[in-house]
Design an enzyme around this catalytic site. Structure first.
Site, PDB file in Angstrom:
ATOM      1  N   GLU A 108      52.764  49.959  46.085  1.00 40.49           N
ATOM      2  CA  GLU A 108      53.237  50.651  44.847  1.00 40.49           C
ATOM      3  C   GLU A 108      54.303  50.469  44.516  1.00 40.49           C
ATOM      4  OE1 GLU A 108      49.882  50.824  47.072  1.00 40.49           O
ATOM      5  OE2 GLU A 108      48.738  50.594  45.488  1.00 40.49           O
ATOM      6  N   HIS A 167      40.670  59.338  47.109  1.00 37.80           N
ATOM      7  CA  HIS A 167      40.505  58.785  45.387  1.00 37.80           C
ATOM      8  C   HIS A 167      39.958  59.036  44.546  1.00 37.80           C
ATOM      9  CE1 HIS A 167      41.702  55.962  48.807  1.00 37.80           C
ATOM     10  NE2 HIS A 167      41.424  54.352  47.368  1.00 37.80           N
TER      11      HIS A 167
HETATM   12  C1  LIG Z   1      47.424  52.174  48.438  1.00 33.45           C
HETATM   13  C2  LIG Z   1      46.969  51.841  48.191  1.00 33.45           C
HETATM   14  N1  LIG Z   1      46.872  50.349  47.216  1.00 33.45           N
HETATM   15  C3  LIG Z   1      45.910  50.486  46.521  1.00 33.45           C
HETATM   16  C4  LIG Z   1      44.460  50.684  47.279  1.00 33.45           C
HETATM   17  C5  LIG Z   1      42.364  50.081  46.646  1.00 33.45           C
HETATM   18  N2  LIG Z   1      42.792  49.184  47.146  1.00 33.45           N
HETATM   19  C6  LIG Z   1      42.213  49.364  48.210  1.00 33.45           C
HETATM   20  S1  LIG Z   1      41.074  48.378  48.840  1.00 33.45           S
HETATM   21  C7  LIG Z   1      42.526  46.993  48.656  1.00 33.45           C
HETATM   22  C8  LIG Z   1      42.719  45.926  49.741  1.00 33.45           C
HETATM   23  C9  LIG Z   1      42.543  45.486  50.965  1.00 33.45           C
HETATM   24  O1  LIG Z   1      42.858  44.416  51.087  1.00 33.45           O
HETATM   25  P1  LIG Z   1      42.580  44.132  52.804  1.00 33.45           P
HETATM   26  O2  LIG Z   1      44.396  45.101  53.464  1.00 33.45           O
HETATM   27  O3  LIG Z   1      43.521  42.560  53.505  1.00 33.45           O
HETATM   28  O4  LIG Z   1      41.469  44.834  53.840  1.00 33.45           O
HETATM   29  P2  LIG Z   1      40.149  44.579  53.292  1.00 33.45           P
HETATM   30  O5  LIG Z   1      39.608  45.321  52.689  1.00 33.45           O
HETATM   31  O6  LIG Z   1      40.321  43.253  53.411  1.00 33.45           O
HETATM   32  O7  LIG Z   1      39.646  45.209  54.259  1.00 33.45           O
HETATM   33  C10 LIG Z   1      43.203  47.696  48.207  1.00 33.45           C
HETATM   34  C11 LIG Z   1      44.095  46.820  47.039  1.00 33.45           C
HETATM   35  C12 LIG Z   1      44.110  51.430  48.276  1.00 33.45           C
HETATM   36  N3  LIG Z   1      43.203  51.878  48.199  1.00 33.45           N
HETATM   37  N4  LIG Z   1      45.426  51.940  48.560  1.00 33.45           N
END
Ligand SMILES: Cc1ncc(C[n+]2csc(CCOP(=O)(O)OP(=O)(O)O)c2C)c(N)n1
Ligand SMILES: [Mg+2]
Lengths: 323, 319
Positions: free
Chosen positions: A60, A129
């Site tokens: 972000e 959230h």
């Molecule tokens: C700071 C922030 N930005 C965006 C999000 C939205 N978001 C939730 S999960 C995710 C993907 C995360 O991917 P990863 O770290 O690979 O974990 P996975 O979901 O694959 O287990 C995003 C972009 C968030 N929760 N927090």
């Protein structure tokens, strides 16, 4: 005129501005291949390509920071924060950079950036959230804060925000995307920083914006059955804040209820009522009522969450207390 | 490892699978709300690594946390109750799917802001270092989380202060719909740890025994004062990122390919081939897990909603 959803209205505004001006581009998480996590940019990636619809890493600070940098070179980025809760990750860039650079460097730097962010509770997403922290951003001079409550305004305001040379935080409410409303077929713009009477009335002034408008309109319909005609002033923009329509309405009704989804404490209601006390004291016939969120982090459980959020019934009750 | 322990680990993995399959149904029925991120496909990672910790070692993870909760010893019925927002849930119905925790089990929760729990993990490890506790913190996070500033600050700090921490990156190939190579400057994620001078390695996250053995050895070294370590577990999530994912970013063939290496299937074969357990014993565990989940659902459904006054409780410790 067509009846379209808020989602479509926002999407149309983005699409039209991107067609109109090649300097406009979008960046953010999942805006491209995925089509936007709220499906606002669905189809954009295929049409405009990855150069102009840029999927970013989960970063972000870099999403906002690099949008500011790109804006300084003359581009007009629309940077998307998947939700406004993640704005806190990018807070330095929003508050210390976007809101300051123009002023601090004596007007040399111009940053026509729009930050789109999804705000609001009510979807059982729990404490981190579900926030509606819109007012926080209106605290900082130098950042325009826009939050539409109808599809018509959503489209017209977003187009103006993209054309504005100032940084604009454009706040969409997560539970309003499906709301339908009339939108003209041709091009139109709505001015930033102008409040609007969304419903005329004579008995009480309801001041609100975003999701609060939806609650207030529903409350007004109920109140009308009891012969109470509420006039609803939609702020639409928290900064600049256009108080004239509020004063005008208040001088007629002599009563005000302020409705916001965010926490009541230090909220928009506090600001609006203080201004009414300052500017229209002689017209006050009843205490000003503030409706907002209970002072707790939002819980996951549905019943508890709904208890914490302002409801249509709260608005009705608030009005009846003073009319 | 004793047979009993193997059967227990197998049982945990199947319990997680059944729990989440059931959770997906309950979500469709509207009995679970909010976001629901399933761990299906990744069970070997948390089951393996948590089996290698001592009970006093600390665990912290992201929002994909139901499996971790089970592995840390939260009963399935308590997890299910939290999913349904009941008063009997581990977070009293206030946290939901993304926020399971039980600090009495040294499980410091699921955290929903990507990467935000990594600095907290540094702090857990700092607390133990400071107080001379011979404990290790295991911090789990996704591939996508390695692209946010939190990651870099927390990992750097862990090296500078020689913190007793295992950074466990669950590389399931995607952060939402973004493939690792579209978001990370280096597709080889351990290189990021290399950049901070932290010893690192990679393990097959579909193979519980590999995960466990690697974790046992690493945790031992950390406990002896070896400082932070970075382990990448290569894995895959079979379901969408969360419920309602349009999954435009991957092909069904890719999912099928990974499903051939189902972590539960791999473990089953391992146990049978080495005659550590018989098919019948494993089938019995499958039945037990199913019973456990049926009971969990019953418990959760018959549990009370949180009392209205609980809305105002736990905002502060003191009134
Ligand atoms: C700071 C922030 N930005 C965006 C999000 C939205 N978001 C939730 S999960 C995710 C993907 C995360 O991917 P990863 O770290 O690979 O974990 P996975 O979901 O694959 O287990 C995003 C972009 C968030 N929760 N927090
Ligand atoms: Mg991932």
């Amino acid at each position: 005129m067509a009846r379209i959803t808020m989602r479509e209205a926002i999407s149309q505004a983005l699409w039209e501005e991107m067609e109109r001006d090649p300097k406009v581009f979008i960046q953010g998480e999942e805006v491209g291949v995925w089509g936007g996590s709220y499906a606002v940019t669905r189809g954009f990636y295929d049409h405009f390509g990855g150069e102009r619809v840029r999927d970013t890493p989960i970063s972000e600070s870099a999403i906002i920071g690099s949008a500011i940098g790109a804006a300084l070179t003359g581009l007009r980025p629309v940077a998307e924060l998947m939700t406004i809760n993640f704005a806190f990750v990018a807070m330095d860039h929003i508050v210390n950079q976007a809101a300051k650079l123009h002023y601090m460097f004596g007007g040399q730097m111009v940053l026509p950036i729009v930050i789109r962010a999804v705000s609001g509770g009510g979807r059982q997403l729990a404490a981190t959230h579900s926030q509606t922290p819109d007012v926080i951003f209106a605290h900082f001079p130098g950042l325009k804060v826009v939050a539409p409550g109808t599809p018509y305004d959503a489209k017209g305001l977003l187009k103006s925000a993209i054309r504005s040379d100032d940084p604009v935080l454009y706040i969409e409410h997560a539970t309003l995307y499906q709301m339908r409303g009339e939108v003209p077929d041709g091009e139109y713009l709505e001015p930033l920083g102008k409040s609007k009477i969304q419903r005329p009335g004579k008995d009480v002034t309801i001041v609100t914006y975003s999701k609060g408008l939806d609650l207030s309109m529903k409350a007004a319909t109920e109140l009308a059955k009891d012969g109470i005609e509420a006039e609803i002033v939609d702020l639409r923009s928290l900064q600049p804040l256009d108080m004239e329509p509020v004063y005008e309405s208040f001088k007629k009704t002599n009563r005000a209820v302020i409705v916001e989804e965010g926490w009541r404490t230090f909220g928009i209601g506090a600001e609006i009522s203080a201004r009414i006390y300052e500017e229209a004291f002689d017209y006050i016939d009843a205490p000003i009522v503030r409706i907002g969120q209970k002072q707790v982090p939002l819980p996951y459980n549905r019943n508890l969450e709904q208890m914490a959020l302002p409801q249509v019934e709260d608005v009705i009750k608030g009005v009846k207390e003073i009319v | 490892m004793e047979k009993r322990e193997h059967l227990d680990l197998y049982f945990q993995m199947v319990t997680i699978r059944r729990l989440e399959e059931r959770a997906a149904e309950l979500y469709q029925e509207g009995k679970i709300g909010g976001f629901l991120h399933l761990y299906i496909g990744q069970e070997a990672v948390s089951t393996g690594v948590i089996s290698a910790r001592q009970p006093e070692d600390r665990i912290i993870t992201a929002y994909r946390d139901h499996g971790v909760a089970i592995n840390c010893g939260i009963p399935a019925r308590v997890v299910m109750a939290e999913l349904m927002g009941k008063a009997t849930g581990c977070s009293k119905g206030k946290g939901g799917s993304m926020h399971m925790a039980d600090v009495t089990k040294n499980y410091f929760g699921g955290h929903a802001i990507v990467g935000s729990h990594l600095p907290l993990a540094s702090g857990l490890a700092l607390g133990d270092l400071y107080q001379h506790n011979p404990r290790v913190t295991v911090c789990m996070f996704g591939d996508g989380a390695t692209n946010i500033g939190f990651f870099h600050e927390a990992v750097n700090l862990s090296k500078v202060w020689n913190l007793p921490i295992l950074w466990l990156c669950e590389n399931n190939q995607y952060g939402m719909g973004t493939a690792v190579e579209r978001a990370s400057a280096v597709p080889e994620i351990p290189q990021k740890a290399e950049g901070y001078g932290i010893p690192n390695s990679r393990v097959d996250g579909m193979n519980i025994m590999e995960v466990r053995e690697a974790a046992l050895e690493i945790i031992k070294k950390i406990r002896e004062g070896g400082g932070p370590y970075f382990l990448e577990a290569v894995t895959y999530r079979y379901r969408g990122h969360s419920m309602g994912d349009p999954e435009r970013y991957r092909k069904p063939e890719e999912i099928h390919h990974w499903q051939e290496n189902d972590p539960i299937g791999i473990y089953r074969r391992y146990l049978v081939d080495r005659q550590l357990a018989s098919e019948e014993e494993l089938n019995q565990k499958d039945i037990d897990a199913q019973t456990e989940i049926d009971e969990a659902v019953q418990f959760a459904e018959s549990s009370p909603e949180p009392a209205p006054e609980s809305l105002y409780q736990d905002v502060f410790v003191e009134p």
